[in-house]
Write a protein that holds these residues in place. Structure first.
Motif, PDB file in Angstrom:
ATOM      1  N   THR A   1       0.848  -1.183   0.000  1.00 40.49           N
ATOM      2  CA  THR A   1       0.000   0.000   0.000  1.00 40.49           C
ATOM      3  C   THR A   1       0.888   1.239   0.000  1.00 40.49           C
ATOM      4  O   THR A   1       1.957   1.237   0.600  1.00 40.49           O
ATOM      5  CB  THR A   1      -0.927   0.040   1.228  1.00 40.49           C
ATOM      6  OG1 THR A   1      -0.147   0.172   2.419  1.00 40.49           O
ATOM      7  CG2 THR A   1      -1.788  -1.206   1.304  1.00 40.49           C
ATOM      8  N   LEU A   2       0.442   2.260  -0.705  1.00 43.17           N
ATOM      9  CA  LEU A   2       1.164   3.526  -0.740  1.00 43.17           C
ATOM     10  C   LEU A   2       0.221   4.648  -0.343  1.00 43.17           C
ATOM     11  O   LEU A   2      -0.898   4.753  -0.848  1.00 43.17           O
ATOM     12  CB  LEU A   2       1.725   3.798  -2.138  1.00 43.17           C
ATOM     13  CG  LEU A   2       2.823   2.824  -2.552  1.00 43.17           C
ATOM     14  CD1 LEU A   2       2.268   1.760  -3.455  1.00 43.17           C
ATOM     15  CD2 LEU A   2       3.958   3.545  -3.208  1.00 43.17           C
ATOM     16  N   THR A   3       0.694   5.463   0.583  1.00 46.75           N
ATOM     17  CA  THR A   3      -0.053   6.621   1.054  1.00 46.75           C
ATOM     18  C   THR A   3       0.877   7.823   1.010  1.00 46.75           C
ATOM     19  O   THR A   3       2.075   7.683   0.786  1.00 46.75           O
ATOM     20  CB  THR A   3      -0.550   6.410   2.503  1.00 46.75           C
ATOM     21  OG1 THR A   3       0.573   6.168   3.352  1.00 46.75           O
ATOM     22  CG2 THR A   3      -1.517   5.243   2.605  1.00 46.75           C
TER      23      THR A   3
ATOM     24  N   ASP B   1      -4.540  -7.206   6.363  1.00 48.34           N
ATOM     25  CA  ASP B   1      -3.516  -6.929   7.372  1.00 48.34           C
ATOM     26  C   ASP B   1      -2.109  -7.269   6.907  1.00 48.34           C
ATOM     27  O   ASP B   1      -1.138  -6.813   7.500  1.00 48.34           O
ATOM     28  CB  ASP B   1      -3.814  -7.715   8.659  1.00 48.34           C
ATOM     29  CG  ASP B   1      -5.067  -7.217   9.350  1.00 48.34           C
ATOM     30  OD1 ASP B   1      -5.423  -6.039   9.164  1.00 48.34           O
ATOM     31  OD2 ASP B   1      -5.689  -8.016  10.078  1.00 48.34           O
ATOM     32  N   ASN B   2      -1.990  -8.086   5.873  1.00 51.29           N
ATOM     33  CA  ASN B   2      -0.665  -8.542   5.450  1.00 51.29           C
ATOM     34  C   ASN B   2       0.037  -7.583   4.491  1.00 51.29           C
ATOM     35  O   ASN B   2       0.914  -7.992   3.744  1.00 51.29           O
ATOM     36  CB  ASN B   2      -0.765  -9.925   4.808  1.00 51.29           C
ATOM     37  CG  ASN B   2      -1.534  -9.902   3.498  1.00 51.29           C
ATOM     38  OD1 ASN B   2      -2.337  -9.016   3.251  1.00 51.29           O
ATOM     39  ND2 ASN B   2      -1.286 -10.882   2.645  1.00 51.29           N
ATOM     40  N   ALA B   3      -0.298  -6.320   4.542  1.00 48.09           N
ATOM     41  CA  ALA B   3       0.269  -5.344   3.600  1.00 48.09           C
ATOM     42  C   ALA B   3       1.614  -4.807   4.061  1.00 48.09           C
ATOM     43  O   ALA B   3       1.847  -4.612   5.252  1.00 48.09           O
ATOM     44  CB  ALA B   3      -0.702  -4.189   3.398  1.00 48.09           C
ATOM     45  N   LEU B   4       2.466  -4.562   3.086  1.00 49.46           N
ATOM     46  CA  LEU B   4       3.682  -3.780   3.307  1.00 49.46           C
ATOM     47  C   LEU B   4       3.280  -2.335   3.034  1.00 49.46           C
ATOM     48  O   LEU B   4       2.718  -2.029   1.976  1.00 49.46           O
ATOM     49  CB  LEU B   4       4.779  -4.217   2.345  1.00 49.46           C
ATOM     50  CG  LEU B   4       6.049  -3.374   2.379  1.00 49.46           C
ATOM     51  CD1 LEU B   4       6.776  -3.568   3.694  1.00 49.46           C
ATOM     52  CD2 LEU B   4       6.957  -3.733   1.234  1.00 49.46           C
TER      53      LEU B   4
ATOM     54  N   SER C   1       6.965   0.102   6.378  1.00 50.40           N
ATOM     55  CA  SER C   1       6.565  -0.594   7.603  1.00 50.40           C
ATOM     56  C   SER C   1       5.568  -1.692   7.256  1.00 50.40           C
ATOM     57  O   SER C   1       5.151  -1.834   6.117  1.00 50.40           O
ATOM     58  CB  SER C   1       5.940   0.388   8.597  1.00 50.40           C
ATOM     59  OG  SER C   1       4.749   0.934   8.066  1.00 50.40           O
ATOM     60  N   GLY C   2       5.167  -2.422   8.284  1.00 55.63           N
ATOM     61  CA  GLY C   2       4.110  -3.406   8.112  1.00 55.63           C
ATOM     62  C   GLY C   2       4.607  -4.826   8.036  1.00 55.63           C
ATOM     63  O   GLY C   2       5.659  -5.175   8.574  1.00 55.63           O
ATOM     64  N   ALA C   3       3.829  -5.646   7.364  1.00 56.02           N
ATOM     65  CA  ALA C   3       4.105  -7.076   7.242  1.00 56.02           C
ATOM     66  C   ALA C   3       5.335  -7.315   6.366  1.00 56.02           C
ATOM     67  O   ALA C   3       6.012  -6.379   5.968  1.00 56.02           O
ATOM     68  CB  ALA C   3       2.870  -7.777   6.681  1.00 56.02           C
ATOM     69  N   TYR C   4       5.577  -8.577   6.074  1.00 60.39           N
ATOM     70  CA  TYR C   4       6.715  -8.975   5.233  1.00 60.39           C
ATOM     71  C   TYR C   4       8.042  -8.610   5.896  1.00 60.39           C
ATOM     72  O   TYR C   4       8.881  -7.922   5.323  1.00 60.39           O
ATOM     73  CB  TYR C   4       6.635  -8.342   3.840  1.00 60.39           C
ATOM     74  CG  TYR C   4       5.423  -8.720   3.051  1.00 60.39           C
ATOM     75  CD1 TYR C   4       5.363  -9.929   2.366  1.00 60.39           C
ATOM     76  CD2 TYR C   4       4.332  -7.868   2.975  1.00 60.39           C
ATOM     77  CE1 TYR C   4       4.244 -10.275   1.630  1.00 60.39           C
ATOM     78  CE2 TYR C   4       3.211  -8.200   2.240  1.00 60.39           C
ATOM     79  CZ  TYR C   4       3.169  -9.406   1.567  1.00 60.39           C
ATOM     80  OH  TYR C   4       2.070  -9.732   0.838  1.00 60.39           O
TER      81      TYR C   4
ATOM     82  N   LEU D   1      11.436  -6.727   4.470  1.00 55.52           N
ATOM     83  CA  LEU D   1      11.951  -5.470   5.017  1.00 55.52           C
ATOM     84  C   LEU D   1      13.388  -5.620   5.510  1.00 55.52           C
ATOM     85  O   LEU D   1      14.208  -4.717   5.315  1.00 55.52           O
ATOM     86  CB  LEU D   1      11.050  -4.959   6.140  1.00 55.52           C
ATOM     87  CG  LEU D   1       9.728  -4.345   5.694  1.00 55.52           C
ATOM     88  CD1 LEU D   1       8.824  -4.091   6.893  1.00 55.52           C
ATOM     89  CD2 LEU D   1       9.957  -3.067   4.915  1.00 55.52           C
ATOM     90  N   ASN D   2      13.700  -6.756   6.130  1.00 54.70           N
ATOM     91  CA  ASN D   2      15.079  -6.986   6.585  1.00 54.70           C
ATOM     92  C   ASN D   2      16.045  -7.061   5.412  1.00 54.70           C
ATOM     93  O   ASN D   2      17.127  -6.472   5.451  1.00 54.70           O
ATOM     94  CB  ASN D   2      15.162  -8.259   7.428  1.00 54.70           C
ATOM     95  CG  ASN D   2      14.519  -8.095   8.786  1.00 54.70           C
ATOM     96  OD1 ASN D   2      14.422  -6.985   9.308  1.00 54.70           O
ATOM     97  ND2 ASN D   2      14.071  -9.199   9.361  1.00 54.70           N
ATOM     98  N   ASP D   3      15.655  -7.780   4.359  1.00 52.33           N
ATOM     99  CA  ASP D   3      16.499  -7.883   3.166  1.00 52.33           C
ATOM    100  C   ASP D   3      16.662  -6.514   2.508  1.00 52.33           C
ATOM    101  O   ASP D   3      17.765  -6.098   2.128  1.00 52.33           O
ATOM    102  CB  ASP D   3      15.880  -8.883   2.186  1.00 52.33           C
ATOM    103  CG  ASP D   3      16.757  -9.149   0.981  1.00 52.33           C
ATOM    104  OD1 ASP D   3      17.995  -8.961   1.059  1.00 52.33           O
ATOM    105  OD2 ASP D   3      16.195  -9.554  -0.066  1.00 52.33           O
ATOM    106  N   PHE D   4      15.580  -5.768   2.418  1.00 53.79           N
ATOM    107  CA  PHE D   4      15.601  -4.437   1.815  1.00 53.79           C
ATOM    108  C   PHE D   4      16.518  -3.508   2.620  1.00 53.79           C
ATOM    109  O   PHE D   4      17.344  -2.788   2.067  1.00 53.79           O
ATOM    110  CB  PHE D   4      14.170  -3.893   1.752  1.00 53.79           C
ATOM    111  CG  PHE D   4      14.012  -2.567   1.085  1.00 53.79           C
ATOM    112  CD1 PHE D   4      14.553  -2.307  -0.167  1.00 53.79           C
ATOM    113  CD2 PHE D   4      13.284  -1.558   1.708  1.00 53.79           C
ATOM    114  CE1 PHE D   4      14.390  -1.075  -0.782  1.00 53.79           C
ATOM    115  CE2 PHE D   4      13.100  -0.324   1.097  1.00 53.79           C
ATOM    116  CZ  PHE D   4      13.664  -0.085  -0.148  1.00 53.79           C
ATOM    117  N   LYS D   5      16.389  -3.544   3.942  1.00 51.83           N
ATOM    118  CA  LYS D   5      17.229  -2.706   4.797  1.00 51.83           C
ATOM    119  C   LYS D   5      18.706  -3.055   4.617  1.00 51.83           C
ATOM    120  O   LYS D   5      19.552  -2.160   4.530  1.00 51.83           O
ATOM    121  CB  LYS D   5      16.817  -2.840   6.259  1.00 51.83           C
ATOM    122  CG  LYS D   5      17.636  -1.923   7.178  1.00 51.83           C
ATOM    123  CD  LYS D   5      17.074  -1.860   8.553  1.00 51.83           C
ATOM    124  CE  LYS D   5      17.841  -1.007   9.519  1.00 51.83           C
ATOM    125  NZ  LYS D   5      18.883  -0.161   9.066  1.00 51.83           N
TER     126      LYS D   5
END
Length: 167
Positions: free
Chosen positions: A30-32, A118-121, A140-143, A147-151
């Protein structure tokens, strides 16, 4: 995780790292954030990195664009122009496209009124209050594995740590 970009080239580099982290199980994103801050451009760069061959455009007036890449189908929603009744008509699609094996992007997810699984990044894109040329991407969020790999990728990219500064 928060990352600042200062140009479209920075956003493209960020999107390349993001795309490299997406595995065959797909992702629901999701993008906001601020209008014109770069949500669609970020998605465009991610899809280019995934070798989507079709022209990548904003689905502002059609609500949903579908693309093909070698890994999985890609769905790109834009909820900006939907009113509550319009949203009700696509809730089943939002839920269907949150399944494993597809890549789904939903721009203006704040208009979904709790219909997002609920499972959205989650990605929030904003202008920096002190400099309108700077964009702040907050992930933030799920996955959590994603997120760890991306970081790790961002932290290992000296450009982001030295020039832009990431958190």
């Amino acid at each position: 995780m928060e990352i600042k970009t200062k140009s479209l080239e920075d956003t493209k580099r960020l999107a390349q790292h993001f795309a490299k982290c997406i595995d065959n199980s797909g992702l629901f994103v999701t993008l906001t954030g601020d209008i014109g801050a770069g949500k669609t451009q970020f998605i465009r760069y991610v899809l280019e990195q995934l070798d989507v061959k079709e022209k990548i455009t904003s689905p502002s007036f059609v609500i949903l664009n579908e693309y093909n890449c070698s890994k999985f189908p890609v769905y790109h929603f834009d909820l900006y122009r939907l009113e509550q009744n319009g949203l009700k008509s696509i809730v089943s699609e939002l839920r269907e496209y949150s399944r494993e094996g597809v890549l789904t992007f939903i721009e203006w997810a704040e208009f979904a009124h709790d219909e997002i699984p609920d499972n959205a990044l989650k990605i929030n894109v904003e202008y920096d209050d002190n400099n309108v040329d700077i964009r702040i991407f907050k992930f933030s969020g799920a996955y959590l594995n994603f997120l760890n790999d991306f970081k790790k990728r961002i932290d290992n990219d000296k450009y982001f740590s030295n020039v832009l500064g990431s958190k």
